[in-house]
Write a protein that holds these residues in place. Structure first.
Motif, mmCIF file in Angstrom:
data_model
loop_
_atom_site.group_PDB
_atom_site.id
_atom_site.type_symbol
_atom_site.label_atom_id
_atom_site.label_comp_id
_atom_site.label_asym_id
_atom_site.label_seq_id
_atom_site.Cartn_x
_atom_site.Cartn_y
_atom_site.Cartn_z
ATOM 1 N N TRP A 8 33.012 -47.833 -0.975
ATOM 2 C CA TRP A 8 32.838 -46.682 -1.574
ATOM 3 C C TRP A 8 33.432 -46.354 -0.800
ATOM 4 O O TRP A 8 32.890 -45.842 0.705
ATOM 5 C CB TRP A 8 31.749 -46.143 -1.842
ATOM 6 C CG TRP A 8 31.823 -44.969 -2.669
ATOM 7 C CD1 TRP A 8 32.062 -43.693 -2.415
ATOM 8 C CD2 TRP A 8 31.754 -44.408 -4.342
ATOM 9 N NE1 TRP A 8 32.542 -42.824 -3.901
ATOM 10 C CE2 TRP A 8 32.461 -43.640 -4.521
ATOM 11 C CE3 TRP A 8 31.647 -45.463 -5.535
ATOM 12 C CZ2 TRP A 8 32.256 -43.332 -5.743
ATOM 13 C CZ3 TRP A 8 31.934 -45.288 -7.024
ATOM 14 C CH2 TRP A 8 32.342 -43.978 -7.453
ATOM 15 N N PRO A 57 38.215 -53.800 -0.692
ATOM 16 C CA PRO A 57 37.954 -52.924 -1.520
ATOM 17 C C PRO A 57 36.861 -51.976 -1.172
ATOM 18 O O PRO A 57 36.413 -51.705 -0.001
ATOM 19 C CB PRO A 57 37.841 -54.336 -2.464
ATOM 20 C CG PRO A 57 37.204 -54.962 -2.517
ATOM 21 C CD PRO A 57 37.302 -55.078 -0.783
ATOM 22 N N PRO A 58 37.908 -50.507 -2.432
ATOM 23 C CA PRO A 58 38.113 -50.562 -3.111
ATOM 24 C C PRO A 58 39.234 -50.243 -2.400
ATOM 25 O O PRO A 58 40.544 -50.473 -3.558
ATOM 26 C CB PRO A 58 37.495 -49.659 -3.862
ATOM 27 C CG PRO A 58 37.353 -47.900 -2.709
ATOM 28 C CD PRO A 58 36.551 -49.938 -1.920
ATOM 29 N N SER A 60 43.379 -52.008 -1.653
ATOM 30 C CA SER A 60 44.112 -53.597 -2.372
ATOM 31 C C SER A 60 44.416 -54.454 -1.093
ATOM 32 O O SER A 60 44.521 -53.508 0.272
ATOM 33 C CB SER A 60 45.548 -53.215 -2.392
ATOM 34 O OG SER A 60 45.453 -52.269 -3.568
ATOM 35 N N ARG A 153 46.883 -54.256 -7.338
ATOM 36 C CA ARG A 153 46.116 -55.022 -8.620
ATOM 37 C C ARG A 153 47.153 -55.078 -9.456
ATOM 38 O O ARG A 153 47.016 -55.649 -10.491
ATOM 39 C CB ARG A 153 45.230 -54.535 -8.581
ATOM 40 C CG ARG A 153 43.906 -53.568 -7.311
ATOM 41 C CD ARG A 153 42.713 -53.901 -8.145
ATOM 42 N NE ARG A 153 41.907 -53.853 -6.888
ATOM 43 C CZ ARG A 153 42.180 -52.479 -5.902
ATOM 44 N NH1 ARG A 153 42.620 -51.596 -6.145
ATOM 45 N NH2 ARG A 153 40.846 -52.674 -4.581
ATOM 46 N N GLY A 181 43.383 -46.681 -4.018
ATOM 47 C CA GLY A 181 41.875 -46.975 -3.306
ATOM 48 C C GLY A 181 42.730 -46.335 -1.813
ATOM 49 O O GLY A 181 41.950 -46.270 -0.750
ATOM 50 N N LEU A 188 36.566 -44.804 -6.378
ATOM 51 C CA LEU A 188 36.630 -45.827 -6.504
ATOM 52 C C LEU A 188 35.226 -46.638 -5.900
ATOM 53 O O LEU A 188 34.413 -46.243 -4.598
ATOM 54 C CB LEU A 188 37.947 -47.336 -6.761
ATOM 55 C CG LEU A 188 39.178 -46.913 -6.893
ATOM 56 C CD1 LEU A 188 40.043 -45.246 -6.769
ATOM 57 C CD2 LEU A 188 40.073 -47.505 -7.002
ATOM 58 N N SER A 190 33.241 -50.698 -5.832
ATOM 59 C CA SER A 190 33.197 -51.809 -6.177
ATOM 60 C C SER A 190 32.414 -53.085 -5.432
ATOM 61 O O SER A 190 31.469 -51.860 -4.994
ATOM 62 C CB SER A 190 34.439 -52.531 -4.656
ATOM 63 O OG SER A 190 34.641 -52.336 -3.415
ATOM 64 N N GLN A 203 33.346 -60.606 -7.377
ATOM 65 C CA GLN A 203 34.191 -60.006 -7.069
ATOM 66 C C GLN A 203 34.970 -58.687 -7.488
ATOM 67 O O GLN A 203 35.209 -58.796 -8.754
ATOM 68 C CB GLN A 203 34.994 -59.933 -5.512
ATOM 69 C CG GLN A 203 35.980 -57.999 -5.163
ATOM 70 C CD GLN A 203 37.382 -57.576 -5.849
ATOM 71 O OE1 GLN A 203 37.266 -58.163 -6.528
ATOM 72 N NE2 GLN A 203 36.150 -56.170 -5.802
ATOM 73 N N THR A 205 36.308 -53.903 -9.168
ATOM 74 C CA THR A 205 36.530 -52.580 -8.445
ATOM 75 C C THR A 205 36.169 -51.921 -9.821
ATOM 76 O O THR A 205 37.362 -52.213 -10.884
ATOM 77 C CB THR A 205 37.887 -52.714 -7.541
ATOM 78 O OG1 THR A 205 37.340 -53.234 -6.488
ATOM 79 C CG2 THR A 205 37.965 -51.044 -7.362
ATOM 80 N N HIS A 207 38.467 -48.033 -10.714
ATOM 81 C CA HIS A 207 38.601 -47.214 -11.403
ATOM 82 C C HIS A 207 39.638 -46.539 -12.631
ATOM 83 O O HIS A 207 38.684 -46.834 -13.628
ATOM 84 C CB HIS A 207 40.761 -48.220 -11.322
ATOM 85 C CG HIS A 207 40.077 -49.696 -10.004
ATOM 86 N ND1 HIS A 207 40.709 -49.713 -9.182
ATOM 87 C CD2 HIS A 207 40.346 -50.638 -10.617
ATOM 88 C CE1 HIS A 207 40.669 -51.422 -8.592
ATOM 89 N NE2 HIS A 207 40.640 -51.723 -9.749
ATOM 90 N N GLY A 232 38.865 -57.352 -10.561
ATOM 91 C CA GLY A 232 38.779 -57.897 -9.765
ATOM 92 C C GLY A 232 38.840 -59.330 -10.372
ATOM 93 O O GLY A 232 39.362 -60.293 -10.960
#
Length: 234
Positions: A8, A57-58, A60, A153, A181, A188, A190, A203, A205, A207, A232
């Protein structure tokens, strides 16, 4: 046992609080390196002198690094060969054909679409290139000393009729999935579960999501869609 991690806000690892070995062996770097190898069939870490930052994360995932001695020019030639096709027939016959898979954000003043593609290059640290396609997309930016390689992403640069263009909805997804991110990481969240080999078994995330349906033959009105999206590896 595995390692459960929550993300976070800004979770990037800096070389001031982690060793070079830890940064190079992080799952974010190995994942970005695998994506780079898929495109160029070469090891990304061979170009790395010192890892400056690891993007987690969050954000890229990827890394910011300093080039090793003499590696910057070799890196630039590698990227150029995958971004620019041979200019003449004789060059095409003389050189081994390699399909262009990278699109430069700034193609130069002679291109008809240079003005809008420069917008995407504005936030990069130097020359900026994107993998073609609308799925996950490798984004590379570099100057004389530093290089940023990360995996977006949502790609948005595609080629049609010989010219690159942007996919509108994927631009919006890129803004909410990738740029948010980087610029607004507190919107966001994750979670990742790493196995014994420090690789993510899971994994994800969460959004915000924004899309626009434009009028077409199958749709006679404009619709704006807002919601949440999970991306993810599951």
């Amino acid at each position: 046992m595995g390692d459960l991690r929550f993300g976070w806000g800004n979770n990037s690892k800096l070389n001031s609080n982690a060793s070079q070995y830890e940064m190079r062996m992080s799952w974010e770097v190995t994942t970005a390196s695998a994506a780079f190898h898929r495109l160029f069939n070469q090891s990304l870490l061979g170009f790395v002198g010192r890892v400056v930052k690891v993007f987690s994360p969050p954000q890229s995932i990827g890394l910011l690094f300093e080039f090793g001695p003499g590696e910057r020019d070799r890196f630039a030639r590698l990227v150029d060969n995958r971004a620019f096709p041979p200019k003449t027939l004789s060059e095409a016959l003389r050189e081994k054909f390699v399909p262009s898979i990278m699109i430069p954000d700034n193609p130069g003043p002679g291109h008809r679409d240079a003005w809008w593609r420069k917008l995407a290059a504005g936030a990069a640290i130097g020359a900026s290139f994107r993998e073609q396609g609308t799925d996950t997309s490798v984004h590379i930016a570099f100057n004389s000393t530093l290089c940023d390689v990360h995996v977006d992403r949502s790609g948005f640069a595609v080629t049609k009729d010989g010219y690159p263009h942007w996919d509108l909805n994927n631009v919006l997804r890129h803004l909410t999935l990738d740029l948010a991110g980087d610029k607004l990481p507190w919107v966001l969240g994750s979670v990742a579960y790493l196995g014994r080999n420090n690789r993510p078994i899971f994994q994800a995330t969460l959004h915000p999501w924004l899309a626009v349906d434009l009028p077409s033959r199958d749709n006679d009105r404009t619709a704006v869609k807002i919601g949440l999206m999970v991306t993810g590896n599951f």
